[in-house]
Design a protein around this motif. Sequence first.
Motif, PDB file in Angstrom:
ATOM      1  N   ASP A 153      11.217   7.996   7.997  1.00 22.06           N
ATOM      2  CA  ASP A 153       9.908   7.212   7.136  1.00 22.06           C
ATOM      3  C   ASP A 153       8.388   7.645   7.347  1.00 22.06           C
ATOM      4  O   ASP A 153       7.964   7.496   7.731  1.00 22.06           O
ATOM      5  N   LEU A 154       9.142   6.390   9.306  1.00 20.22           N
ATOM      6  CA  LEU A 154       7.658   7.263   9.650  1.00 20.22           C
ATOM      7  C   LEU A 154       6.957   8.286  10.210  1.00 20.22           C
ATOM      8  O   LEU A 154       5.303   7.888   9.528  1.00 20.22           O
ATOM      9  N   ALA A 155       7.848   9.606   9.886  1.00 19.24           N
ATOM     10  CA  ALA A 155       7.268  10.681  10.080  1.00 19.24           C
ATOM     11  C   ALA A 155       6.656  11.150   8.637  1.00 19.24           C
ATOM     12  O   ALA A 155       5.821  12.175   8.759  1.00 19.24           O
ATOM     13  N   GLU A 156       7.521  10.836   7.822  1.00 13.98           N
ATOM     14  CA  GLU A 156       6.904  11.017   6.803  1.00 13.98           C
ATOM     15  C   GLU A 156       5.526  10.455   6.568  1.00 13.98           C
ATOM     16  O   GLU A 156       4.257  10.989   5.670  1.00 13.98           O
ATOM     17  N   MET A 157       5.284   9.348   6.625  1.00 13.16           N
ATOM     18  CA  MET A 157       3.674   7.958   6.685  1.00 13.16           C
ATOM     19  C   MET A 157       2.472   9.292   7.449  1.00 13.16           C
ATOM     20  O   MET A 157       1.829   8.869   7.033  1.00 13.16           O
ATOM     21  N   ALA A 158       3.306   9.636   8.202  1.00 15.06           N
ATOM     22  CA  ALA A 158       2.329  10.487   9.539  1.00 15.06           C
ATOM     23  C   ALA A 158       2.109  11.545   9.010  1.00 15.06           C
ATOM     24  O   ALA A 158       0.594  12.128   9.319  1.00 15.06           O
ATOM     25  N   LEU A 159       2.820  12.153   8.110  1.00 15.86           N
ATOM     26  CA  LEU A 159       2.321  13.133   6.940  1.00 15.86           C
ATOM     27  C   LEU A 159       1.209  13.368   6.383  1.00 15.86           C
ATOM     28  O   LEU A 159       0.386  14.226   6.074  1.00 15.86           O
ATOM     29  N   ALA A 160       1.517  12.232   5.667  1.00 15.27           N
ATOM     30  CA  ALA A 160       1.155  11.907   4.146  1.00 15.27           C
ATOM     31  C   ALA A 160      -0.132  11.596   4.721  1.00 15.27           C
ATOM     32  O   ALA A 160      -1.157  11.357   3.484  1.00 15.27           O
ATOM     33  N   TRP A 161      -0.611  10.314   5.410  1.00 10.04           N
ATOM     34  CA  TRP A 161      -1.635   9.210   5.938  1.00 10.04           C
ATOM     35  C   TRP A 161      -2.512   9.591   6.261  1.00 10.04           C
ATOM     36  O   TRP A 161      -1.300   9.485   7.868  1.00 10.04           O
ATOM     37  N   SER A 162      -3.080   8.646   6.636  1.00  5.66           N
ATOM     38  CA  SER A 162      -3.768   8.279   8.011  1.00  5.66           C
ATOM     39  C   SER A 162      -3.977   7.042   8.391  1.00  5.66           C
ATOM     40  O   SER A 162      -2.924   6.179   7.340  1.00  5.66           O
ATOM     41  N   THR A 192      -2.371   3.664  10.935  1.00  5.44           N
ATOM     42  CA  THR A 192      -0.873   3.386  11.348  1.00  5.44           C
ATOM     43  C   THR A 192      -0.016   2.638  10.820  1.00  5.44           C
ATOM     44  O   THR A 192      -0.433   2.739   9.132  1.00  5.44           O
ATOM     45  N   PRO A 193       1.598   2.103  10.840  1.00  2.25           N
ATOM     46  CA  PRO A 193       2.116   2.202  10.077  1.00  2.25           C
ATOM     47  C   PRO A 193       2.053   1.217   9.345  1.00  2.25           C
ATOM     48  O   PRO A 193       2.275   0.149   8.163  1.00  2.25           O
ATOM     49  N   GLU A 194       1.620  -0.210   9.756  1.00  2.00           N
ATOM     50  CA  GLU A 194       1.225  -1.115   9.466  1.00  2.00           C
ATOM     51  C   GLU A 194      -0.146  -1.395   7.945  1.00  2.00           C
ATOM     52  O   GLU A 194       0.420  -1.957   7.445  1.00  2.00           O
ATOM     53  N   ALA A 195      -0.987  -0.331   8.854  1.00  2.31           N
ATOM     54  CA  ALA A 195      -2.256  -0.654   7.936  1.00  2.31           C
ATOM     55  C   ALA A 195      -1.437   0.112   6.545  1.00  2.31           C
ATOM     56  O   ALA A 195      -2.019  -0.380   5.639  1.00  2.31           O
ATOM     57  N   ARG A 196      -0.369   1.133   5.819  1.00  2.00           N
ATOM     58  CA  ARG A 196      -0.511   2.154   5.891  1.00  2.00           C
ATOM     59  C   ARG A 196       0.756   1.101   5.158  1.00  2.00           C
ATOM     60  O   ARG A 196      -0.007   1.067   3.229  1.00  2.00           O
ATOM     61  N   LEU A 197       1.606   0.712   4.948  1.00  2.77           N
ATOM     62  CA  LEU A 197       2.017  -0.324   4.232  1.00  2.77           C
ATOM     63  C   LEU A 197       1.168  -1.537   3.988  1.00  2.77           C
ATOM     64  O   LEU A 197       1.678  -1.731   2.370  1.00  2.77           O
ATOM     65  N   GLN A 198       0.822  -2.116   4.685  1.00  3.13           N
ATOM     66  CA  GLN A 198       0.005  -3.354   4.389  1.00  3.13           C
ATOM     67  C   GLN A 198      -1.079  -3.047   2.437  1.00  3.13           C
ATOM     68  O   GLN A 198      -1.272  -3.482   1.768  1.00  3.13           O
ATOM     69  N   GLU A 199      -1.295  -0.978   2.447  1.00  6.11           N
ATOM     70  CA  GLU A 199      -2.115  -0.775   1.895  1.00  6.11           C
ATOM     71  C   GLU A 199      -1.410  -0.631   0.567  1.00  6.11           C
ATOM     72  O   GLU A 199      -1.831  -1.249  -0.630  1.00  6.11           O
ATOM     73  N   SER A 200       0.086  -0.201   0.832  1.00 11.03           N
ATOM     74  CA  SER A 200       0.643  -0.004  -0.064  1.00 11.03           C
ATOM     75  C   SER A 200       1.400  -1.423  -0.605  1.00 11.03           C
ATOM     76  O   SER A 200       1.359  -1.121  -2.021  1.00 11.03           O
ATOM     77  N   ILE A 201       1.241  -2.354  -0.659  1.00 13.57           N
ATOM     78  CA  ILE A 201       1.428  -3.832  -1.199  1.00 13.57           C
ATOM     79  C   ILE A 201       0.423  -4.126  -1.764  1.00 13.57           C
ATOM     80  O   ILE A 201       0.281  -4.884  -2.437  1.00 13.57           O
ATOM     81  N   ARG A 202      -0.633  -3.673  -1.298  1.00  9.20           N
ATOM     82  CA  ARG A 202      -1.885  -4.333  -2.064  1.00  9.20           C
ATOM     83  C   ARG A 202      -2.253  -3.578  -3.158  1.00  9.20           C
ATOM     84  O   ARG A 202      -2.402  -4.170  -4.260  1.00  9.20           O
TER      85      ARG A 202
END
Length: 169
Positions: free
Chosen positions: A40-49, A51-61
């Motif tokens: 999941d970390l690798a996928e997130m790093a390839l898809a978006w800029s 931190t994982p925490e910021a990306r998760l928070q954005e997904s929740i919002r």
Amino acid sequence: MNPSTTSFTWPPVSPSGPISYRRATLEDATALAPNLRKADLAEMALAWSGTPEARLQESIRASSEAWAALLDGEVIALFGLVPYSCASAPWMRCADAVEDHPRQLLEAARAWLASVSNPEVPLINAVDSKNRPAIRLIERLGFTVGGFVPNFGAEPDRFRVFFMGAIHV
């Protein structure tokens, strides 16, 4: 398998196993981020800029609804549904602990998908072709895993589309 064939209701009134579910909070993103599966970390790093925490928070919002899966009070997964004009994008990020409870996770995921599915709105997203745990779950949930998504992510031809429902182009 069609998610509507499950007899499970969402959210579960009494969990059938050690995992419980509740609405996700931004703090849940903070809790899950350091424990994410490597895939999941690798996928997130390839898809978006970001931190994982910021990306998760954005997904929740961005989600019309987002949920946390908890094991002994610890967040082991976050998932949700991001609505768009002609489709909705389901997403999920997990800790390694989900691998110890595959049947309960699958049953709950089927029930949740049945609760959010609308025959007139297809579910569609993309998955890293190397994220085998995610692809296995996606296929077991009844999604079709299709071809590569051109120009998506940091590496060309790395992400594959997955969908459920009729896709109109």
